[in-house]
Design an enzyme around this catalytic site. Sequence first.
Site, mmCIF file in Angstrom:
data_model
loop_
_atom_site.group_PDB
_atom_site.id
_atom_site.type_symbol
_atom_site.label_atom_id
_atom_site.label_comp_id
_atom_site.label_asym_id
_atom_site.label_seq_id
_atom_site.Cartn_x
_atom_site.Cartn_y
_atom_site.Cartn_z
ATOM 1 N N LYS A 221 37.781 28.392 37.160
ATOM 2 C CA LYS A 221 36.443 28.971 37.000
ATOM 3 C C LYS A 221 35.442 28.337 37.951
ATOM 4 O O LYS A 221 34.532 29.004 38.427
ATOM 5 C CB LYS A 221 35.972 28.865 35.547
ATOM 6 C CG LYS A 221 36.775 29.781 34.630
ATOM 7 C CD LYS A 221 36.004 30.311 33.446
ATOM 8 C CE LYS A 221 36.841 31.417 32.785
ATOM 9 N NZ LYS A 221 36.386 31.832 31.480
ATOM 10 N N LYS B 153 47.063 36.836 35.521
ATOM 11 C CA LYS B 153 46.975 37.363 34.153
ATOM 12 C C LYS B 153 45.917 38.473 34.065
ATOM 13 O O LYS B 153 44.955 38.484 34.840
ATOM 14 C CB LYS B 153 46.683 36.236 33.153
ATOM 15 C CG LYS B 153 45.262 35.755 33.115
ATOM 16 C CD LYS B 153 44.994 34.962 31.835
ATOM 17 C CE LYS B 153 43.495 34.739 31.695
ATOM 18 N NZ LYS B 153 43.067 34.290 30.406
ATOM 19 N N LYS C 137 39.571 40.265 31.432
ATOM 20 C CA LYS C 137 38.487 41.223 31.232
ATOM 21 C C LYS C 137 37.376 41.067 32.261
ATOM 22 O O LYS C 137 36.556 41.940 32.431
ATOM 23 C CB LYS C 137 37.927 41.140 29.808
ATOM 24 C CG LYS C 137 37.414 39.782 29.370
ATOM 25 C CD LYS C 137 36.785 39.890 27.981
ATOM 26 C CE LYS C 137 37.392 38.982 26.940
ATOM 27 N NZ LYS C 137 37.251 37.543 27.172
HETATM 28 P P1 ATP Z 1 37.904 35.922 30.853
HETATM 29 O O1 ATP Z 1 38.698 36.842 31.707
HETATM 30 O O2 ATP Z 1 36.520 36.414 30.587
HETATM 31 O O3 ATP Z 1 37.980 34.494 31.269
HETATM 32 P P2 ATP Z 1 40.013 36.269 29.048
HETATM 33 O O4 ATP Z 1 40.297 37.725 29.155
HETATM 34 O O5 ATP Z 1 40.921 35.314 29.712
HETATM 35 O O6 ATP Z 1 38.530 35.967 29.443
HETATM 36 P P3 ATP Z 1 39.502 34.825 26.590
HETATM 37 O O7 ATP Z 1 38.325 35.234 25.807
HETATM 38 O O8 ATP Z 1 39.407 33.585 27.397
HETATM 39 O O9 ATP Z 1 39.986 36.020 27.491
HETATM 40 O O10 ATP Z 1 40.780 34.712 25.642
HETATM 41 C C1 ATP Z 1 40.903 35.204 24.331
HETATM 42 C C2 ATP Z 1 42.329 35.056 23.871
HETATM 43 O O11 ATP Z 1 43.156 35.999 24.549
HETATM 44 C C3 ATP Z 1 42.960 33.691 24.124
HETATM 45 O O12 ATP Z 1 43.731 33.301 23.014
HETATM 46 C C4 ATP Z 1 43.829 33.896 25.322
HETATM 47 O O13 ATP Z 1 44.924 33.024 25.345
HETATM 48 C C5 ATP Z 1 44.269 35.331 25.141
HETATM 49 N N1 ATP Z 1 44.521 35.983 26.408
HETATM 50 C C6 ATP Z 1 43.632 36.161 27.403
HETATM 51 N N2 ATP Z 1 44.201 36.821 28.429
HETATM 52 C C7 ATP Z 1 45.482 37.054 28.073
HETATM 53 C C8 ATP Z 1 46.587 37.688 28.709
HETATM 54 N N3 ATP Z 1 46.483 38.231 29.903
HETATM 55 N N4 ATP Z 1 47.769 37.749 28.053
HETATM 56 C C9 ATP Z 1 47.885 37.236 26.838
HETATM 57 N N5 ATP Z 1 46.886 36.609 26.175
HETATM 58 C C10 ATP Z 1 45.694 36.514 26.766
#
Ligand code: ATP
Length: 336
Positions: A119, A201, A204
């Site tokens: 980040k 990965k 969002k």
């Molecule tokens: P950002 O992209 O805004 O950093 P993010 O999409 O990675 O956010 P978080 O809010 O950080 O999402 O994560 C929420 C939950 O979803 C966490 O438990 C994280 O491990 C899970 N998660 C996030 N992205 C994935 C993914 N691609 N596959 C599986 N689990 C995920």
Amino acid sequence: MKMQMMENKKRILSAIQPSGLPTLGNYLGALKNWAGMAREFDCFFAVADLHAITVRQDPALLKKQTLQMYALLLAIGLDPQRDTLFIQSHVPEHSQLAWILNCYAQFGEMSRMTQFKDKSSVYTDNINVGLFAYPALMAADILLYQADFVPVGADQKQHLEITRDIAARFNGIYGDVFKVPEPYIGKQGARIMSLQDPSRKMSKSDENLKSFISILDKPDSIMKKFKSAVTDSQAQVKYSPGKDGINNLMNIYSCCRGKDYEEIEKEFEGRGYGDFKVAVAQAVIEELQPVSERFERLIDDKAYLEQCARQGAQKAQMTASRTLEQVMKKVGFYKI
Ligand code: ATP
Ligand code: LTN
């Protein structure tokens, strides 16, 4: 009798940031598992708005997304009567314990966090102290509730390890104050990858909207995104190392349909990627439809959502305040 059963249940805690509408990755990697675990465990789930401001947020949007995320917790099947569902900033003990834990976390170990490194390379004009101290707040979230397990996607495992280290360090100095939690990482869905770059990965906050499925995407948009998902030049539906694109689609299909890879390979034997992509899209559409329908109904009932959030925060605070009080006493804060 009912009360006794409650007490025997192991406790889980997890949280999700309201930094946008969740993706299919969040859903399959986290939210769906939460809903599946809720009967078996004593559950605490939070909308992590304090974590969200480690990157700059538009205030009106943050407010909107916080309520949306809360509504989603209900829409995925969590029960505000049975489970403790709350918004992190409504329970001030999180910030209070986070400060204390900052003083038991080492600069060196925090500097090694992959998420911080990632980040801070993206948000180069705002590498704030909160972004760096993020894992101490996450440790506070978990340790306040003496959670046994923390269900998270694989990307959060490192933060859980640091939580365990901080807890063990604190206990080593003051005696057993915190339960040292275990990670709970679902096998499938642990890592859903981007549809456009399957080596990364699904996220969002990705700028390429075609790379992720939002949990509220309409069926035709889901179909389009899967049809344009990046795969390789072979056309056999077969799970094999290095073929990230098709592996990812198989993982998604497997999570939605409950089939293992062998069954999927048989089902699509002799059929190409085109057919498979349509089938994956269909499975995702069916998976998300009941959630988005419930969400649409809930989001219009602000009074009900606020009432649930208020009750959830009160319930959470009963446990959180007990732990914080114990911590403050151990540390030596003067109490009047
Ligand atoms: P950002 O992209 O805004 O950093 P993010 O999409 O990675 O956010 P978080 O809010 O950080 O999402 O994560 C929420 C939950 O979803 C966490 O438990 C994280 O491990 C899970 N998660 C996030 N992205 C994935 C993914 N691609 N596959 C599986 N689990 C995920
Ligand atoms: N950091 C997590 C969200 C999160 C969390 C937590 C997860 C905040 N506090 C406590 C588990 C336990 C994330 O970004 N996925």
